[in-house]
Each structure stands twice: as C-alpha cells, then as structure tokens.
Design a protein around this motif. Sequence first.
Motif, short mmCIF file in Angstrom:
data_model
loop_
_atom_site.label_atom_id
_atom_site.label_comp_id
_atom_site.label_asym_id
_atom_site.label_seq_id
_atom_site.Cartn_x
_atom_site.Cartn_y
_atom_site.Cartn_z
N PRO A 1 42.32 -18.86 15.40
CA PRO A 1 41.18 -19.69 15.06
C PRO A 1 40.68 -20.47 16.27
N LEU A 2 39.38 -20.60 16.37
CA LEU A 2 38.79 -21.32 17.50
C LEU A 2 38.66 -22.80 17.18
N PRO A 3 38.66 -23.64 18.22
CA PRO A 3 38.48 -25.08 17.99
C PRO A 3 37.10 -25.38 17.41
N GLN A 4 37.00 -26.50 16.71
CA GLN A 4 35.72 -26.91 16.13
C GLN A 4 34.96 -27.79 17.12
N SER A 5 34.80 -27.28 18.32
CA SER A 5 34.08 -28.02 19.36
C SER A 5 33.50 -27.02 20.35
N TYR A 6 32.61 -27.50 21.20
CA TYR A 6 32.13 -26.67 22.30
C TYR A 6 33.22 -26.70 23.36
N GLY A 7 33.38 -25.60 24.06
CA GLY A 7 34.40 -25.57 25.09
C GLY A 7 33.82 -25.18 26.42
N PRO A 8 34.64 -25.25 27.44
CA PRO A 8 34.15 -24.90 28.78
C PRO A 8 33.99 -23.40 28.99
N GLU A 9 34.61 -22.60 28.12
CA GLU A 9 34.53 -21.14 28.28
C GLU A 9 33.12 -20.66 27.92
N VAL A 10 32.65 -19.70 28.68
CA VAL A 10 31.37 -19.07 28.34
C VAL A 10 31.66 -17.63 27.92
N PRO A 11 30.85 -17.10 27.03
CA PRO A 11 31.09 -15.72 26.59
C PRO A 11 30.77 -14.72 27.69
N GLU A 12 31.35 -13.54 27.56
CA GLU A 12 31.02 -12.45 28.48
C GLU A 12 29.66 -11.86 28.15
N LEU A 13 29.33 -11.83 26.85
CA LEU A 13 28.08 -11.21 26.40
C LEU A 13 27.36 -12.15 25.45
N ILE A 14 26.07 -12.31 25.67
CA ILE A 14 25.18 -13.03 24.75
C ILE A 14 24.14 -12.04 24.27
N VAL A 15 23.84 -12.07 22.98
CA VAL A 15 22.74 -11.30 22.42
C VAL A 15 21.70 -12.30 21.92
N GLU A 16 20.49 -12.16 22.39
CA GLU A 16 19.36 -12.97 21.94
C GLU A 16 18.33 -12.04 21.31
N VAL A 17 17.85 -12.42 20.14
CA VAL A 17 16.80 -11.65 19.46
C VAL A 17 15.50 -12.40 19.65
N ARG A 18 14.53 -11.72 20.22
CA ARG A 18 13.23 -12.33 20.50
C ARG A 18 12.43 -12.45 19.22
N SER A 19 11.95 -13.66 18.97
CA SER A 19 11.08 -13.91 17.82
C SER A 19 9.63 -13.73 18.26
N PRO A 20 8.72 -13.48 17.31
CA PRO A 20 7.31 -13.23 17.68
C PRO A 20 6.68 -14.35 18.52
N GLY A 21 7.06 -15.58 18.29
CA GLY A 21 6.47 -16.68 19.04
C GLY A 21 7.13 -16.97 20.37
N ASP A 22 8.23 -16.26 20.69
CA ASP A 22 8.92 -16.51 21.96
C ASP A 22 8.11 -15.95 23.13
N ARG A 23 7.83 -16.81 24.08
CA ARG A 23 7.12 -16.38 25.29
C ARG A 23 8.14 -15.78 26.26
N TRP A 24 7.77 -14.66 26.91
CA TRP A 24 8.71 -14.00 27.82
C TRP A 24 9.20 -14.93 28.94
N PRO A 25 8.36 -15.76 29.54
CA PRO A 25 8.90 -16.66 30.57
C PRO A 25 10.00 -17.58 30.04
N ASP A 26 9.87 -18.02 28.79
CA ASP A 26 10.91 -18.88 28.19
C ASP A 26 12.18 -18.08 27.92
N VAL A 27 12.02 -16.84 27.44
CA VAL A 27 13.18 -15.98 27.18
C VAL A 27 13.92 -15.72 28.49
#
Length: 184
Positions: A97-123
């Motif tokens: 089980p993972l702690p119930q807090s943010y930690g210093p570790e960063v994931p190896e992979l992030i998946v982001e799904v672009r929404s219709p209103g998301d501007r490419w420069p912001d993504v």
Amino acid sequence: MATAVASLITAEQFGNRPDPGFPEELVRGRVVRMPPPNRRHGQVCGQAYFLIRHHVDAHDLGHVLSNDSGVITERNPDTVRGADIAFYSYQRLPKGPLPQSYGPEVPELIVEVRSPGDRWPDVLAKVTEYLNAGVVAVLVLDPEARSAQVYRVDHAPQMLQDDDELTLPDLLGDFRVAVRCFFD
C-alpha cells in the motif's frame, strides 16, 4: 489602498487540505481549480488505465495510479499536478500500500489525455514540467485526433496514429498496443 497578496502554500499543505469536491492542482504555490473532465476524457483514461494496469499486473512491474493522483513536479514554490495515469516501477515505489501523501518519487510514465479545450502550448508546458521533474516518458493521448505522442528528454517526440503500435520496452517490457485501442 494596499492589495492583499495570497501566501503561497507547499505541496504538504495542499495535500492536507480537505477535499473541495472538485479537481484542483497546485501551481507554483497557488491552488488552481480545474474543470471536471468530460465523459470522453474519462472513457479514454479508463481504457488507458485498463490496458496498462492489466499488463503491469500480469508482469508484476509496479503501481499504476489514476484519478489525478498528485505528482510533485516543482519545489520552492511547489507544484503538484494531477496525472491522469501514472506508472511507478517497484524500483521507485516498493510493493504494498502507498502512503496517503505526496512523495518525492516521480513516476516513470505519465499518461495525459487531451481534452477539447486544452491548448497545445499548455499541454506541452505540462509535458516539459513532468520531464524536468524526472519522469522518463509522457504519453499524450488525443481522442479528437486519435493519436498518441510519446515525449522523452533529449528525444524527438514519437507521433503515433490509430494503426500504429505503442511500445515502451524500457518501462513496460513487452507491452504492445495499437493506438486505436485507447479510443475504441
């Protein structure tokens, strides 16, 4: 007349606040309210989570998180982004089980799904933020274009279309999926 300046908060203070009932991120110490994602966004996130989680579990590779789980991407002032999907190998986050807090570790992979209103420069700014924080790869799924783009530090973006096959051998071993599977 003096203008009051809101003080900046830390990732820890942000994580200890009560749930406001709507999505938020912490951006350079300031709380930013996010619009709730639409149904298509949720559908594509769910499918991506399912495909990745199934493979990760079958090969005992690590943790797959969803639901805008917080990732600290910057400190002083702090930024906490809500990743649509995040993969942490057991080398970065041990089994259990993972702690119930943010930690210093960063994931190896992030998946982001672009929404219709998301501007490419912001993504792309968010992709850069993740990569600068130590994420190995960021996969951006664009339901409207039915495309997938993989971003890595010091590599040209990999652009994939419906019939192309996504592989991430350094992160997910023999994981292989046609891009269309995220959108059908």
